[in-house]
Design an enzyme around this catalytic site. Structure first.
Site, short mmCIF file in Angstrom:
data_model
loop_
_atom_site.label_atom_id
_atom_site.label_comp_id
_atom_site.label_asym_id
_atom_site.label_seq_id
_atom_site.Cartn_x
_atom_site.Cartn_y
_atom_site.Cartn_z
N HIS A 49 -1.62 -9.08 -5.06
CA HIS A 49 -1.02 -10.24 -4.38
C HIS A 49 -1.03 -11.45 -5.33
O HIS A 49 -0.04 -12.19 -5.41
CB HIS A 49 -1.79 -10.60 -3.11
CG HIS A 49 -1.50 -9.68 -1.96
ND1 HIS A 49 -2.04 -8.42 -1.85
CD2 HIS A 49 -0.74 -9.84 -0.86
CE1 HIS A 49 -1.61 -7.83 -0.74
NE2 HIS A 49 -0.81 -8.68 -0.12
N ALA A 92 6.15 15.27 -3.19
CA ALA A 92 6.60 16.46 -2.45
C ALA A 92 8.04 16.84 -2.74
O ALA A 92 8.91 16.77 -1.86
CB ALA A 92 6.38 16.25 -0.94
N ARG A 135 15.02 16.17 -5.00
CA ARG A 135 15.10 16.16 -3.53
C ARG A 135 13.68 16.30 -3.02
O ARG A 135 12.96 17.22 -3.40
CB ARG A 135 15.96 17.31 -3.02
CG ARG A 135 16.16 17.27 -1.51
CD ARG A 135 16.94 18.47 -1.03
NE ARG A 135 16.97 18.50 0.43
CZ ARG A 135 17.96 18.05 1.18
NH1 ARG A 135 19.03 17.54 0.63
NH2 ARG A 135 17.91 18.12 2.49
N ASP A 149 -8.75 -4.72 -5.50
CA ASP A 149 -7.62 -4.55 -6.43
C ASP A 149 -6.32 -4.97 -5.74
O ASP A 149 -5.42 -5.53 -6.37
CB ASP A 149 -7.52 -3.08 -6.87
CG ASP A 149 -8.65 -2.72 -7.83
OD1 ASP A 149 -9.09 -3.60 -8.59
OD2 ASP A 149 -9.09 -1.55 -7.81
N GLY A 150 -6.21 -4.69 -4.43
CA GLY A 150 -5.03 -5.08 -3.68
C GLY A 150 -4.84 -6.60 -3.69
O GLY A 150 -3.71 -7.09 -3.74
N ASN A 178 1.32 -2.17 -10.56
CA ASN A 178 0.86 -0.80 -10.29
C ASN A 178 2.00 0.22 -10.39
O ASN A 178 1.93 1.13 -11.18
CB ASN A 178 0.29 -0.69 -8.87
CG ASN A 178 -1.23 -0.81 -8.84
OD1 ASN A 178 -1.86 -0.93 -9.88
ND2 ASN A 178 -1.80 -0.77 -7.65
N GLU A 179 3.00 0.04 -9.53
CA GLU A 179 4.07 1.03 -9.51
C GLU A 179 5.29 0.57 -8.73
O GLU A 179 5.25 -0.37 -7.94
CB GLU A 179 3.60 2.38 -8.93
CG GLU A 179 3.36 2.44 -7.44
CD GLU A 179 2.06 1.86 -6.99
OE1 GLU A 179 2.11 0.78 -6.33
OE2 GLU A 179 0.98 2.42 -7.24
P1 NAP Z 1 -3.93 -0.56 0.59
O1 NAP Z 1 -3.39 0.62 1.36
O2 NAP Z 1 -4.65 -1.61 1.33
O3 NAP Z 1 -4.83 -0.08 -0.67
C1 NAP Z 1 -4.75 1.14 -1.21
C2 NAP Z 1 -5.98 1.39 -2.08
O4 NAP Z 1 -5.54 1.44 -3.45
C3 NAP Z 1 -7.10 0.36 -2.00
O5 NAP Z 1 -8.32 1.06 -1.93
C4 NAP Z 1 -6.97 -0.38 -3.32
O6 NAP Z 1 -8.20 -0.88 -3.80
C5 NAP Z 1 -6.51 0.73 -4.23
N1 NAP Z 1 -5.86 0.31 -5.49
C6 NAP Z 1 -4.95 -0.67 -5.70
N2 NAP Z 1 -4.60 -0.68 -6.99
C7 NAP Z 1 -5.29 0.31 -7.61
C8 NAP Z 1 -5.36 0.79 -8.94
N3 NAP Z 1 -4.60 0.27 -9.90
N4 NAP Z 1 -6.20 1.82 -9.22
C9 NAP Z 1 -6.96 2.39 -8.26
N5 NAP Z 1 -6.93 1.98 -6.98
C10 NAP Z 1 -6.11 0.95 -6.66
O7 NAP Z 1 -2.69 -1.21 -0.15
P2 NAP Z 1 -2.67 -2.51 -1.05
O8 NAP Z 1 -4.02 -3.14 -1.09
O9 NAP Z 1 -1.50 -3.28 -0.60
O10 NAP Z 1 -2.39 -1.85 -2.47
C11 NAP Z 1 -1.15 -1.27 -2.74
C12 NAP Z 1 -1.46 -0.11 -3.63
O11 NAP Z 1 -1.95 0.95 -2.85
C13 NAP Z 1 -0.24 0.45 -4.28
O12 NAP Z 1 0.10 -0.27 -5.45
C14 NAP Z 1 -0.64 1.90 -4.55
O13 NAP Z 1 -1.16 2.08 -5.88
C15 NAP Z 1 -1.74 2.15 -3.54
N6 NAP Z 1 -1.29 3.19 -2.63
C16 NAP Z 1 -1.90 4.40 -2.73
C17 NAP Z 1 -1.47 5.46 -1.93
C18 NAP Z 1 -2.13 6.78 -2.08
O14 NAP Z 1 -3.04 6.90 -2.93
N7 NAP Z 1 -1.72 7.78 -1.33
C19 NAP Z 1 -0.43 5.28 -1.02
C20 NAP Z 1 0.16 4.03 -0.95
C21 NAP Z 1 -0.27 2.99 -1.77
P3 NAP Z 1 -8.97 -2.12 -3.13
O15 NAP Z 1 -9.65 -1.58 -1.92
O16 NAP Z 1 -9.90 -2.54 -4.20
O17 NAP Z 1 -7.94 -3.17 -2.80
#
Ligand code: NAP
Length: 265
Positions: free
Chosen positions: A50, A183, A146, A45-46, A120-121
């Site tokens: 990109h 938080a 805060r 998904d990541g 995503n966000e």
């Molecule tokens: P990453 O840290 O490499 O990936 C974070 C995880 O989020 C990966 O397992 C990714 O899936 C999954 N993901 C991405 N979009 C998703 C969606 N719409 N629904 C469910 N899971 C999803 O970071 P990245 O690959 O650059 O992705 C950035 C995304 O990470 C952000 O958009 C945010 O949604 C997520 N994120 C989550 C947290 C948290 O849950 N605490 C914290 C920071 C960011 P894949 O393994 O398939 O790529």
């Protein structure tokens, strides 16, 4: 049919990309990095995030397809052993076009306003210490936040960072955005609702931070550091992302596969 391909860069994704190019060439599909009709992402998904940001200027003219190298994803719904079937379908059949909402983020600094699209966000955190910011909904003060930060997600992003924060999972056919807290500190001075808030398309929210505080601003996987931020407006964008679907892949099926498991009952 012209296509572009973006892979995650690991050996398996690269191998699958080469396999896709070979199959695509056999089926008469043309490679085009500049004006593709279809953009394929191979990884997770990541990787699709990109791909979206690489082609966001042409988001109205492109349909995305995601291939996952591991488990099934939310955006990457084809698996690594399904490439021959996928290429055959791209070459011979008309896909169902599914459109998901995006968030428009307008950031006003002392230097002017810039706009971004998030799949995503949008995430807001303070570089030093806690974030203090006013949140207005439809130009009316709503609360003073805060805490560690704020995440404003799309419906398809609701299963990402938002879900880890206890936000609701929203079906992507709903044109909405969701505000979730990271938080929050709640006491006599700072009081927030505590639960996530879901706004419809015709509403907007403004975040008003202290302009003296440097901020981390996240647009999906992209993190920017900004200073002098006066306000940030988030709303459901007029643009949407389009996915080419060659077979049904229901959202709730994906949610169950990802978070519950198919043998749980
Ligand atoms: P990453 O840290 O490499 O990936 C974070 C995880 O989020 C990966 O397992 C990714 O899936 C999954 N993901 C991405 N979009 C998703 C969606 N719409 N629904 C469910 N899971 C999803 O970071 P990245 O690959 O650059 O992705 C950035 C995304 O990470 C952000 O958009 C945010 O949604 C997520 N994120 C989550 C947290 C948290 O849950 N605490 C914290 C920071 C960011 P894949 O393994 O398939 O790529």
């Amino acid at each position: 049919m012209k296509y572009a391909l973006l892979d995650r860069g690991d050996p398996l994704s690269r191998e699958l990309a080469e396999k896709f190019h070979a199959l695509a060439s056999e089926h008469g599909l043309e490679r085009s990095e500049g004006t593709p009709d279809i953009v394929l992402s191979i990884g997770g998904d990541g990787t699709l995030l990109h791909a979206f940001h690489r082609f966001r200027a042409r988001v109205d003219d492109i349909a995305f397809i995601g291939v996952h190298t591991g488990h099934l994803g939310f955006y990457a719904d084809w698996q690594k052993d399904e490439l021959p079937e996928l290429v055959e379908m791209i070459a011979t059949s008309e896909p169902n076009k599914v459109r998901y909402p995006l968030i428009r983020v307008e950031i006003t600094t002392r230097g002017g306003t810039s706009a971004y699209l998030a799949l995503n966000e949008f995430t807001l955190k303070c570089v030093d210490g806690t974030l203090v910011a006013g949140i207005d909904i439809n130009d009316e003060p709503f609360e003073m936040f805060r805490g560690d930060g704020i995440v404003i997600s799309t419906p398809s992003g609701s299963t990402g960072y938002n879900k880890s924060l206890g936000g609701a999972v929203i079906h992507p056919s709903l044109e909405a955005l969701q505000i979730a807290e990271i938080a929050s500190i709640n006491n006599r001075v700072y009081r927030t609702l505590g639960s996530s808030v879901i706004l419809p398309k015709h509403h907007h929210c403004d975040i008003v931070p202290d302009p003296e505080e440097p901020l981390y601003i996240g647009i999906d996987h992209l993190i920017l550091q900004m200073e002098g931020v006066l306000s940030i407006r988030c709303s459901v964008a007029d643009d949407k992302i389009t996915f080419a679907r060659y077979r049904p892949f229901p959202f709730w099926h994906r949610v169950r596969e990802a978070f519950i498991g198919s043998d749980s009952r």
